[in-house]
Design a protein around this motif. Sequence first.
Motif, PDB file in Angstrom:
ATOM      1  N   ALA A  84       0.838  -1.199   0.000  1.00 50.99           N
ATOM      2  CA  ALA A  84       0.000   0.000   0.000  1.00 50.99           C
ATOM      3  C   ALA A  84       0.876   1.253   0.000  1.00 50.99           C
ATOM      4  O   ALA A  84       0.596   2.229  -0.697  1.00 50.99           O
ATOM      5  CB  ALA A  84      -0.935  -0.015   1.208  1.00 50.99           C
ATOM      6  N   GLU A  85       1.956   1.192   0.754  1.00 58.02           N
ATOM      7  CA  GLU A  85       2.876   2.335   0.825  1.00 58.02           C
ATOM      8  C   GLU A  85       3.476   2.629  -0.544  1.00 58.02           C
ATOM      9  O   GLU A  85       3.597   3.776  -0.962  1.00 58.02           O
ATOM     10  CB  GLU A  85       4.017   2.062   1.828  1.00 58.02           C
ATOM     11  N   GLU A  86       3.825   1.536  -1.219  1.00 59.89           N
ATOM     12  CA  GLU A  86       4.441   1.712  -2.542  1.00 59.89           C
ATOM     13  C   GLU A  86       3.450   2.266  -3.558  1.00 59.89           C
ATOM     14  O   GLU A  86       3.814   3.064  -4.412  1.00 59.89           O
ATOM     15  CB  GLU A  86       5.041   0.386  -3.028  1.00 59.89           C
ATOM     16  N   ILE A  87       2.207   1.838  -3.442  1.00 61.17           N
ATOM     17  CA  ILE A  87       1.196   2.398  -4.351  1.00 61.17           C
ATOM     18  C   ILE A  87       1.137   3.906  -4.159  1.00 61.17           C
ATOM     19  O   ILE A  87       1.150   4.679  -5.128  1.00 61.17           O
ATOM     20  CB  ILE A  87      -0.201   1.811  -4.076  1.00 61.17           C
ATOM     21  N   LYS A  88       1.087   4.303  -2.908  1.00 60.90           N
ATOM     22  CA  LYS A  88       0.980   5.733  -2.636  1.00 60.90           C
ATOM     23  C   LYS A  88       2.170   6.472  -3.228  1.00 60.90           C
ATOM     24  O   LYS A  88       2.051   7.544  -3.807  1.00 60.90           O
ATOM     25  CB  LYS A  88       0.925   5.981  -1.122  1.00 60.90           C
ATOM     26  N   LYS A  89       3.313   5.852  -3.028  1.00 63.09           N
ATOM     27  CA  LYS A  89       4.534   6.506  -3.468  1.00 63.09           C
ATOM     28  C   LYS A  89       4.656   6.473  -5.001  1.00 63.09           C
ATOM     29  O   LYS A  89       4.879   7.497  -5.640  1.00 63.09           O
ATOM     30  CB  LYS A  89       5.701   5.753  -2.846  1.00 63.09           C
ATOM     31  N   LEU A 138      -0.201  -7.688  -4.640  1.00 62.39           N
ATOM     32  CA  LEU A 138       0.449  -8.269  -3.467  1.00 62.39           C
ATOM     33  C   LEU A 138       1.955  -8.214  -3.688  1.00 62.39           C
ATOM     34  O   LEU A 138       2.480  -8.768  -4.662  1.00 62.39           O
ATOM     35  CB  LEU A 138       0.001  -9.732  -3.272  1.00 62.39           C
ATOM     36  N   SER A 139       2.617  -7.533  -2.791  1.00 68.04           N
ATOM     37  CA  SER A 139       4.063  -7.364  -2.919  1.00 68.04           C
ATOM     38  C   SER A 139       4.788  -8.695  -2.726  1.00 68.04           C
ATOM     39  O   SER A 139       4.312  -9.583  -2.024  1.00 68.04           O
ATOM     40  CB  SER A 139       4.546  -6.348  -1.895  1.00 68.04           C
ATOM     41  N   TRP A 149      -6.379  -0.369  -4.807  1.00 64.61           N
ATOM     42  CA  TRP A 149      -6.413   1.091  -5.022  1.00 64.61           C
ATOM     43  C   TRP A 149      -7.429   1.349  -6.108  1.00 64.61           C
ATOM     44  O   TRP A 149      -7.478   0.625  -7.106  1.00 64.61           O
ATOM     45  CB  TRP A 149      -5.024   1.521  -5.453  1.00 64.61           C
ATOM     46  N   VAL A 150      -8.280   2.330  -5.905  1.00 65.13           N
ATOM     47  CA  VAL A 150      -9.268   2.664  -6.931  1.00 65.13           C
ATOM     48  C   VAL A 150      -9.238   4.163  -7.179  1.00 65.13           C
ATOM     49  O   VAL A 150      -9.140   4.951  -6.237  1.00 65.13           O
ATOM     50  CB  VAL A 150     -10.709   2.309  -6.483  1.00 65.13           C
ATOM     51  N   PHE A 157      -8.493   9.330  -4.612  1.00 64.93           N
ATOM     52  CA  PHE A 157      -8.300   7.887  -4.702  1.00 64.93           C
ATOM     53  C   PHE A 157      -8.699   7.225  -3.393  1.00 64.93           C
ATOM     54  O   PHE A 157      -8.868   7.892  -2.368  1.00 64.93           O
ATOM     55  CB  PHE A 157      -6.847   7.559  -5.026  1.00 64.93           C
ATOM     56  N   GLU A 158      -8.831   5.923  -3.462  1.00 68.46           N
ATOM     57  CA  GLU A 158      -9.220   5.154  -2.287  1.00 68.46           C
ATOM     58  C   GLU A 158      -8.275   3.976  -2.191  1.00 68.46           C
ATOM     59  O   GLU A 158      -7.983   3.341  -3.202  1.00 68.46           O
ATOM     60  CB  GLU A 158     -10.628   4.616  -2.539  1.00 68.46           C
ATOM     61  N   ILE A 159      -7.827   3.679  -0.998  1.00 68.81           N
ATOM     62  CA  ILE A 159      -6.925   2.537  -0.867  1.00 68.81           C
ATOM     63  C   ILE A 159      -7.419   1.657   0.275  1.00 68.81           C
ATOM     64  O   ILE A 159      -7.869   2.168   1.303  1.00 68.81           O
ATOM     65  CB  ILE A 159      -5.480   3.037  -0.668  1.00 68.81           C
ATOM     66  N   SER A 160      -7.418   0.339   0.060  1.00 66.64           N
ATOM     67  CA  SER A 160      -7.936  -0.553   1.088  1.00 66.64           C
ATOM     68  C   SER A 160      -7.238  -1.901   1.018  1.00 66.64           C
ATOM     69  O   SER A 160      -6.453  -2.146   0.098  1.00 66.64           O
ATOM     70  CB  SER A 160      -9.442  -0.742   0.897  1.00 66.64           C
ATOM     71  N   ALA A 161      -7.553  -2.769   1.975  1.00 67.10           N
ATOM     72  CA  ALA A 161      -6.960  -4.108   1.952  1.00 67.10           C
ATOM     73  C   ALA A 161      -7.648  -4.927   0.858  1.00 67.10           C
ATOM     74  O   ALA A 161      -8.771  -4.644   0.469  1.00 67.10           O
ATOM     75  CB  ALA A 161      -7.149  -4.784   3.294  1.00 67.10           C
TER      76      ALA A 161
END
Length: 603
Positions: A84-89, A138-139, A149-150, A157-161
């Motif tokens: 999730a962190e990497e998506i954000k970054k 999945l990393s 991520w949507v 944007f929205e990020i979730s498990a």
Amino acid sequence: MQEKGSISIHTENIFPIIKKFLYSDQEIFLRELVSNAVDACQKLSKLASLGEYKGELGELNVTVSLDETAKTITISDNGIGMTAEEIKKYINQIAFSGATEFLEKYKDKGDEKQIIGHFGLGFYSAFMVAGQVEIVTLSHQEGASAARWVCDGSTEFEISAAAKESRGTDIILHVSEDAQEYLQKYRLKQILDKYCKFLPVSVSFDGETINETKPLWTRTPSELSDDDYLKFYRELHPMNPDPLFWIHLNVDYPFNLTGILYFPKLKQDIDPNRSKIHLYSRQVFITDEVKDVMPDFLMLMHGVLDSPDIPLNVSRSYLQSDSNVKKINSHITKKVADKLMEIFNKDRPVFEEKWNDVSMFVKYGMLSDEKFYERAKDFCLVSNCQKKYFTLAEYKEHVKTLQTDKDGNIVWLYTKDAAKQDLFIRQAEQKGYDVLVMDSMIDSHFVMMLEEKQEKVSLKRVDADTMEKLIPQEVKLEVLLNQEQQDSLKKLFEATLQTKATVEVQALSAEDLPVVITLPEFFRRMQEMQQANGMFKGMGMPEMFTLSINSNHPAVQKILEVEDGRKSEMARQAVDLALLSQGMLTGKELTDFIKRSVQLSLN
Ligand code: ADP
């Protein structure tokens, strides 16, 4: 856990820009996403090779799938994945390219050019066709949890498990109303075939693998046979006859360039504006517009160039001044010259056999590129009416003795059309002269270049002057007529001719025609240039020719003797014969000539 956020402010304007400006290139979204997926796989295998990923690699692959009902296209890979962190970054901060960081981290550890992210546009091109984009990933990292991520193309944007259990990333495109064409199988297949056919990681669509992961140009030349090269050519250009030869390019310093260039058998209907060379960047197809990358004269070649060092998505004028492009350009020129030189040195008969097909490239190259001229002048060939081939130096030697004029110039004679100029050629050959064939489109320019570049060499078309004057010698035949006779002949023929031409009396050999029509080299060249440039079109530029009356021919002497009434008829016949020998007798004049000749044969 669910998080909403807003993508950093400077991205706000980017979506509409992408959508608008790249509209014509919309289909590249798939290239970008599939390349990202391929990168993700390559990154993982890189990590594994560095010992930083200890898990099972498995078969790395990318799958593109289409769901017509759900109206989605999904690009899946089992590569490196993202937390999730990497998506954000990586995803949220466009300006912050994940590739740059990856490179920073690993650049000293090996072959970085394999893993640099490339087009800059990348992931966000998805919004050209999708109203909503989902990432489920999945990393590869141990203990990582999957994330979703949507984003709907706004900056929100929205990020979730997520529930994904296998390593890697799915990019799910919810195709928007105005991009429904991409929900058709054939359309996706078409795009994949165009851009992804040679990607280095296996890509499948609709149950089939669409790519060749190790295309020929990425392989070592010493391991390849002629058959391999021919097979690859036939794949690229199925409708073409086999090429004459090829060059395998493989440079990594000071720029990176691989590729295979083929010399095709040229057809008559060549279209120099349509390039047959495909440009790739790290095995991803970019364009077949290589105008500014290839030297002009090599635009007729076929094949593939692959270079990550050609700047993409930039303007034409920029490309031309780019120093890498310039270097690539001169590298290719040099390689082509080297290859031709090699064949010339190794196997002259084969070189001669192929000469007709390559001469266009070579001549055009010599005309347009000084450096190429310097290399090519030693293997450039000319051929004579007996189809014998000579290098320029050899030819100079060949004709030196008999074709040096009184001023020490070596005169090279040529014909543009051996069949039409047969009479002139035979007369020249009777004198021991040699006649070159210069019958291609480019030859009028080539002739001038030969003259310009070679000292004391001049070229004349075999009908540029009477045989006596073509290569002027000290000794001249004497005119056997007195001034009065000459003047009366001139007057008679001027009246017969009725067009503007220079009429002169000359002592030619008795084997020559009674009257000879020649087209002076200089005026003819001017005319040819003007025609080529489309000047004076339809203005009916008068034919510039010279009519030489052969004072030594018995027929001419006879004209002087006969009574006045017959003079003009005989003159007419002599002029018509001269016109005929130049292919200049047509229409009514030709018909009249035939009728008159029939009549004469009855007399
Ligand atoms: P670029 O590829 O030029 O860096 P992109 O916008 O295409 O730019 O992608 C941004 C980053 O997102 C990539 O550098 C990569 O770190 C990450 N990324 C994109 N797609 C994937 C994927 N399929 N798997 C893992 N990471 C990805």
